[in-house]
Design a protein around this motif. Structure first.
Motif, PDB file in Angstrom:
ATOM      1  N   SER A 107       2.251  -5.082   6.469  1.00 14.08           N
ATOM      2  CA  SER A 107       1.326  -4.211   5.749  1.00 14.08           C
ATOM      3  C   SER A 107       2.000  -2.883   5.402  1.00 14.08           C
ATOM      4  CB  SER A 107       0.083  -3.940   6.598  1.00 14.08           C
ATOM      5  OG  SER A 107       0.417  -3.145   7.715  1.00 14.08           O
ATOM      6  N   ILE A 108       1.497  -2.258   4.342  1.00 18.61           N
ATOM      7  CA  ILE A 108       2.019  -0.948   3.934  1.00 18.61           C
ATOM      8  C   ILE A 108       1.832   0.065   5.060  1.00 18.61           C
ATOM      9  CG2 ILE A 108       1.562   1.013   2.407  1.00 18.61           C
ATOM     10  CD1 ILE A 108       1.252  -0.914   0.118  1.00 18.61           C
TER      11      ILE A 108
ATOM     12  N   GLU B 275       4.774   2.245   6.536  1.00 14.21           N
ATOM     13  CA  GLU B 275       4.644   3.702   6.489  1.00 14.21           C
ATOM     14  C   GLU B 275       4.945   4.322   7.854  1.00 14.21           C
ATOM     15  OE1 GLU B 275       1.223   7.072   5.428  1.00 14.21           O
ATOM     16  OE2 GLU B 275       0.663   5.035   6.053  1.00 14.21           O
TER      17      GLU B 275
ATOM     18  N   ARG C 283       2.122   6.673   1.765  1.00 10.91           N
ATOM     19  CA  ARG C 283       1.358   5.450   1.477  1.00 10.91           C
ATOM     20  C   ARG C 283       1.186   5.267  -0.028  1.00 10.91           C
ATOM     21  NH1 ARG C 283      -3.696   3.857   5.188  1.00 10.91           N
ATOM     22  NH2 ARG C 283      -2.017   4.333   6.663  1.00 10.91           N
ATOM     23  N   SER C 284       0.900   6.353  -0.730  1.00 10.22           N
ATOM     24  CA  SER C 284       0.755   6.253  -2.190  1.00 10.22           C
ATOM     25  C   SER C 284       2.084   5.846  -2.834  1.00 10.22           C
ATOM     26  CB  SER C 284       0.295   7.593  -2.763  1.00 10.22           C
ATOM     27  OG  SER C 284      -0.992   7.922  -2.293  1.00 10.22           O
TER      28      SER C 284
ATOM     29  N   ALA D 135       2.663   2.136  -2.220  1.00  9.65           N
ATOM     30  CA  ALA D 135       1.754   1.321  -3.030  1.00  9.65           C
ATOM     31  C   ALA D 135       2.197   1.300  -4.494  1.00  9.65           C
ATOM     32  CB  ALA D 135       0.332   1.854  -2.904  1.00  9.65           C
TER      33      ALA D 135
ATOM     34  N   GLY E 260       5.615  -0.889  -4.769  1.00 11.90           N
ATOM     35  CA  GLY E 260       5.488  -2.336  -4.605  1.00 11.90           C
ATOM     36  C   GLY E 260       6.631  -2.904  -3.778  1.00 11.90           C
TER      37      GLY E 260
END
Length: 402
Positions: A219-220, A224, A256-257, A260, A263
């Protein structure tokens, strides 16, 4: 000629091992003794001008200098004016300067700021020294003292000495002691020997950890958390996502941004690049730059022939094909550290599988290998496409800021 032959390159190094430019030429049957024709030289100059200059960005190689072989007639033509003078050195043979018209044309170009390198002249008449910027000297590991005496006159002038061929780091050191200013040879694929540590340094270990997490589709949020443990790596990610290449209207400030937006595929590609450049301590910078160029070159070769995701894998395969030399370990050890697909592993180990031939073609262009033509034909990539991808990869590598 640009429609049927291939561009090969040799990097030029300065005494600090930095890449200061490139010598570009058409492949001439794999033989250094074959000289390009007048038409071929003009075709190379025109192709380079088309690919490495743009109306918006100007010269695409940044501060790199391009060395191109020239002919007397080319000096008097208009094509040369399409390449910036400060970034261009034209190589002439010493016999060319016996013609008064050629000498007159040379003086005019020198007045405009173009460089001129003389080939085949260990001794140059004193009155000609102001008319040239470089002279090629043939380094020999034999009589060091005699060479030092021969080059003394050049050292007293503003003429810079270019050693060719310089094929070992021992010869490189000897040339530097002789006072030579730049070196051309096959050093771009040869790690510099020394007592440097082998394997992954701490920064690279974190990068590999994240790459393996990306490969496992973690997961991101978990990715992170690893970034947060390394402020330097977090800074690099935010700097990358906010660079002009992305063209974002507002600045991204959260990890996180950034993750996202990037990718998983693009993140893996960026981490591959970062892994090769995470530490240059004890390494030859030219080897690192060659890995970056090879990765981009391989990717561009596959873009028109493979699906998007697969061409991105080519970038990883290209860069990682030199990771064993960069890290001082075997390729098997590299693959034991980083989980890569079977297809990428096959390309790295044996240049096989769907990606192997693309990496092999990019590699062949670095070595002036006779395999360039057969590999290009087997992949159904035209010489023009290969040459365009080659020069595009050179330009791309200059703008990374890494």
């Amino acid at each position: 000629m640009s429609n049927e032959n291939f561009i090969v390159r040799e990097p030029l190094l300065d005494p600090k091992q930095r890449v200061v430019g490139y010598d570009l030429a058409w492949q001439q049957g794999g033989s250094d003794g074959v000289q390009a024709s007048e038409a071929e030289l003009n075709a190379l100059l025109a192709f380079v001008a088309d690919q490495l200059t743009s109306k918006r960005d100007g010269w695409l190689l940044g501060d790199k200098i391009l060395f191109l072989e020239a002919s007397p007639a080319l000096l008097r033509g208009d094509a040369i004016k399409r390449i910036p003078a400060a970034s261009t050195v034209l190589t002439l043979h010493s016999a060319d300067l016996a013609d008064p018209d050629t000498l007159s044309a040379l003086k005019a170009l020198r007045a405009e700021g173009y460089g001129v390198s003389l080939r085949g002249a260990d001794v140059v008449k004193e009155q000609l020294l102001p008319e040239i910027s470089h002279v090629e000297v043939r380094f020999s590991a034999g009589d060091f003292a005699a060479q030092a005496r021969r080059y003394a006159a050049f050292k007293k002038s503003s003429v810079r000495m270019l050693g060719r061929p310089v094929t070992t780091w021992q010869d490189y050191d000897a040339c530097a002691m002789l006072g030579l200013d730049a070196f051309v040879g096959k050093l771009h694929l040869t790690p510099r020997a020394g007592n440097r540590p082998k394997g992954l340094n701490p920064a690279q270990q974190i990068i590999v950890q994240i790459m393996n997490m990306v490969g496992q589709n973690e997961s991101i949020q978990k990715i992170e958390e690893v970034f947060k443990r390394d402020p330097g790596l977090s800074y690099e990610l935010l700097r990358f996502i906010n660079s002009a290449a992305f063209g974002l209207k507002t600045e991204v400030q959260s990890l996180r941004s950034a993750l996202a937006l990037l990718g998983y595929e693009a993140l893996f590609q960026w981490l591959s690049l970062l892994l090769a450049t995470a530490s240059s301590s004890g390494y030859s910078p030219v080897l690192m730059e060659t890995a970056i160029i090879r990765g981009r070159f391989s990717e561009l070769l596959g873009q028109q022939h493979l699906p998007k995701g697969e061409s991105e894998n080519l970038f990883v395969a290209g860069i990682f094909s030199l990771l064993d030399r960069l890290l001082g370990v075997s390729m098997d050890e590299v693959l034991a550290s980083i989980k890569l697909s079977d297809d990428v592993a096959a390309a790295l180990l044996t240049r096989s599988g769907p990606y192997g031939p693309y990496v092999a073609l990019a590699e062949a262009c670095e070595l002036n290998s006779p395999l360039i033509g057969p590999l290009s034909s087997s992949l159904k990539i035209s010489p023009t496409e290969v040459n365009a991808a080659h020069l595009s990869a050179l330009a791309w590598a200059q703008n990374l800021g890494m």
